[in-house]
Design an enzyme around this catalytic site. Structure first.
Site, short mmCIF file in Angstrom:
data_model
loop_
_atom_site.label_atom_id
_atom_site.label_comp_id
_atom_site.label_asym_id
_atom_site.label_seq_id
_atom_site.Cartn_x
_atom_site.Cartn_y
_atom_site.Cartn_z
N LYS A 281 14.43 7.70 9.73
CA LYS A 281 15.77 7.12 9.79
C LYS A 281 15.66 5.62 10.08
CE LYS A 281 18.30 11.13 11.59
NZ LYS A 281 19.28 11.24 10.50
N ARG A 355 18.74 22.35 8.76
CA ARG A 355 18.91 23.53 7.93
C ARG A 355 17.62 24.34 7.84
NH1 ARG A 355 20.64 19.84 2.88
NH2 ARG A 355 21.36 18.57 4.63
N1 BES Z 1 20.89 15.12 12.45
C1 BES Z 1 21.21 14.61 11.16
C2 BES Z 1 22.70 14.59 10.87
C3 BES Z 1 23.55 13.71 11.74
C4 BES Z 1 23.92 12.46 11.30
C5 BES Z 1 24.04 14.14 12.95
C6 BES Z 1 24.73 11.67 12.08
C7 BES Z 1 24.85 13.35 13.74
C8 BES Z 1 25.19 12.10 13.28
C9 BES Z 1 20.55 15.47 10.09
O1 BES Z 1 19.36 16.09 10.44
C10 BES Z 1 20.26 14.57 8.94
O2 BES Z 1 19.55 13.65 9.12
N2 BES Z 1 20.85 14.87 7.79
C11 BES Z 1 20.67 14.08 6.63
C12 BES Z 1 20.52 15.01 5.45
C13 BES Z 1 20.12 14.31 4.19
C14 BES Z 1 18.70 13.84 4.29
C15 BES Z 1 20.28 15.28 3.04
C16 BES Z 1 21.91 13.20 6.44
O3 BES Z 1 23.01 13.68 6.70
O4 BES Z 1 21.74 12.05 6.09
ZN ZN Z 2 17.65 14.83 10.13
#
Ligand code: BES
Ligand code: ZN
Ligand code: ZN
Length: 503
Positions: A281, A355
């Site tokens: 990230k 997931r």
């Molecule tokens: N933990 C994150 C989602 C999240 C984002 C929670 C902001 C709280 C605040 C999750 O694991 C994630 O990173 N999801 C990705 C999925 C993508 C790579 C398909 C996302 O939402 O960007």
């Molecule tokens: Zn994530």
């Protein structure tokens, strides 16, 4: 946990001995009625004068403190705005209570007396108002100060609800009792989610789950890495592979209906820190990912509340817990994992890890015959984009369950909005090399994430709560205190209390 004591007493609020008295005022009311009028008279019209001068408007979030200067046994009167009368609700009672008490805490008030807000001109059920006030007080006064050297001596220690009608006391006390338990549960979830990831590792999270389970008389089993491997949970292991912190799987059981084989399954995403892994990230805001275990925290907190409230229902919680980190041993894009049910998953993006761990939990929950399944997860940024910070999204393959969730959310004041299951998006999850891949199209990302989970759920009645929009707030507002919200702990508890009644 909370130093605050909440009492319910019969009497006349004007005679209350406390550092402050709280009364409510609706927006636009020129001549106050009820308790506010009695206090106004006792203070020679000070309140009505301030209203006339436009200093007290009754707006939501407004608190006006007036010194009584010996005219009353209490030192201060705090007039808290209730907003427009036609928009009044129990949530306004929670928020007004929280706002008033935080304000009085800043002033150093230790003892506060209040009328039951909302039960007078508000026209709401007095017991529900007392419950809402207890929730507002316990949640609004929450603080996470464990790591601050500087102590804050200011703490509201006592809130007394003063009621004129003796015959109402018993109901008010019941309301307060339930409100305290619900709010303490939410605060347990907050404590877990606010804890930094260097302290709250998967091992530590499991230990705290065991402590809470013991406090509430629940069974709690913790699987170490070896057991997780024996159980074929390759997706959970894959996510944990990059971290120096070993994963855990927590199983908590509450049996309130021992004669019945029916057991509800609660699942929660427990990523103690989500760096994104190799699909790292951006640095900006990454610290918020210490809260990526908020789903598991809410489930653990809900189980604690069930143990305290003991409704006639069986509930098993399954919580996969891991840390998502990049390293030489980390999961990589292109890797293929095998979940507990034997299905293979091609990892396209290691940041779509929630997931993955939930897939194994879902498989195991189905083997145990749990139904319905309700999973709670900070799953997608897409859901946060879709709803913004004021609502939690959910999906359900069962309309009756969806309706119950909406009702429970209505009760808790945690706004929820149902999203559609769109089978078509399953196609975007098709992999050339495995049974499914972990990421679909960018558009509709929250829905394709739900579709990924549904691949493992199959026909089991199920709901998926994506709380990514609401796990955290960036400022104090009403019952919300900057940091973790504890959402959707109270909604889950209401849902299960309701389901217990229906059986
Ligand atoms: N933990 C994150 C989602 C999240 C984002 C929670 C902001 C709280 C605040 C999750 O694991 C994630 O990173 N999801 C990705 C999925 C993508 C790579 C398909 C996302 O939402 O960007
Ligand atoms: Zn994530
Ligand atoms: Zn995540």
């Amino acid at each position: 946990m909370t130093p605050l004591e909440i009492r319910v007493e019969a009497g006349d609020i004007t005679q209350a001995k406390a550092n402050a008295i709280v009364v409510g005022l609706f927006e636009g009311i020129k001549t106050p009625g009820g308790a506010t009028a009695a206090l106004d008279r006792a203070m020679d019209g000070a309140i009505s004068r301030l209203i006339e001068d436009g200093e007290i408007k009754g707006k939501e979030g407004e608190v006006t403190v007036i010194h009584t200067l010996g005219r009353l046994p209490a030192a201060r009167v705090a007039v808290v705005g209730l907003g427009k009368q036609e928009q009044f609700s129990l949530q306004k009672v929670r928020d007004a209570t929280a706002t008033a008490l935080r304000h009085l805490r800043r002033l150093g008030c230790q003892t506060v007396a209040s009328v039951v807000l909302g039960a007078g001109a508000g026209g709401l059920d007095p017991q529900e108002c007392a419950q809402a006030m207890a929730e507002g007080a316990v949640m609004g006064l929450y603080r996470f100060r464990r790591y601050k050297a500087e102590e804050d001596e200011r703490e509201v220690q006592e809130l007394t609800l003063v009621e004129m009608q003796q015959e109402r006391l018993e109901a008010l006390r019941r309301g307060v009792g339930l409100g305290i338990t619900l709010a303490q549960a939410a605060n347990h979830a907050r404590d877990l989610a606010n804890e930094p990831a260097n302290i709250l590792t998967p091992v530590e999270m499991a230990r705290r789950a065991q402590d809470l389970a013991q406090d509430a008389g629940l069974e709690c089993e913790v699987w170490e890495e070896g057991r997780i491997r024996e159980m074929g949970m390759g997706a959970l292991l894959g996510v944990a592979a990059g971290s120096a912190q070993p994963p855990r799987l927590i199983v908590m059981r509450y049996r309130g209906r021992p004669g019945s084989p029916e057991t509800v399954g609660l699942l929660g995403k427990g990523i103690t820190f989500d760096s994104g892994g190799i699909s790292l990230k951006p640095a900006q805001g990454m610290e918020e990912m210490k809260g990526d275990m908020s789903g598991a925290a809410a489930v653990i907190a809900c189980m604690w509340a069930l143990g305290k409230l003991r409704p006639p229902i069986n509930v098993t919680a399954i919580l996969p817990v891991a840390e998502n980190m990049p390293s030489g041993s980390a999961l990589k894009p292109g890797d293929i994992l095998r979940a507990r049910n034997g299905k293979t998953i091609e990892v396209i993006n290691t940041d779509a890890e929630g997931r993955l761990i939930l897939a194994d939990a879902i498989c195991y929950a189905r083997e145990l015959g749990l139904s319905p399944l309700i999973d709670v997860a900070t799953l997608t940024g897409a859901m946060a984009i879709a709803l913004g910070p004021a609502a939690t999204g959910f999906f359900a393959n069962d309309d009756a369950l969806a309706q119950r969730i909406m009702q429970a959310a209505e009760k808790s004041g945690e706004r929820m909005w149902r999203f559609p299951i769109i089978q078509e998006y399953r196609e975007s999850l098709r992999s050339d090399v495995a049974d499914i891949k972990n990421v679909g199209d960018r558009y509709g990302g929250a829905i394709s994430a739900a579709e990924f989970l549904r691949f493992f759920v199959e026909e089991t009645p199920w709901a998926h709560i994506d709380m990514a929009p609401t796990d955290n707030v960036d400022r104090d507002k009403g019952i919300w205190v900057k940091g973790a919200t504890g959402i959707p702990t109270r909604t889950l508890v209401h849902l299960l209390l309701h389901m217990a009644q229906e059986e």
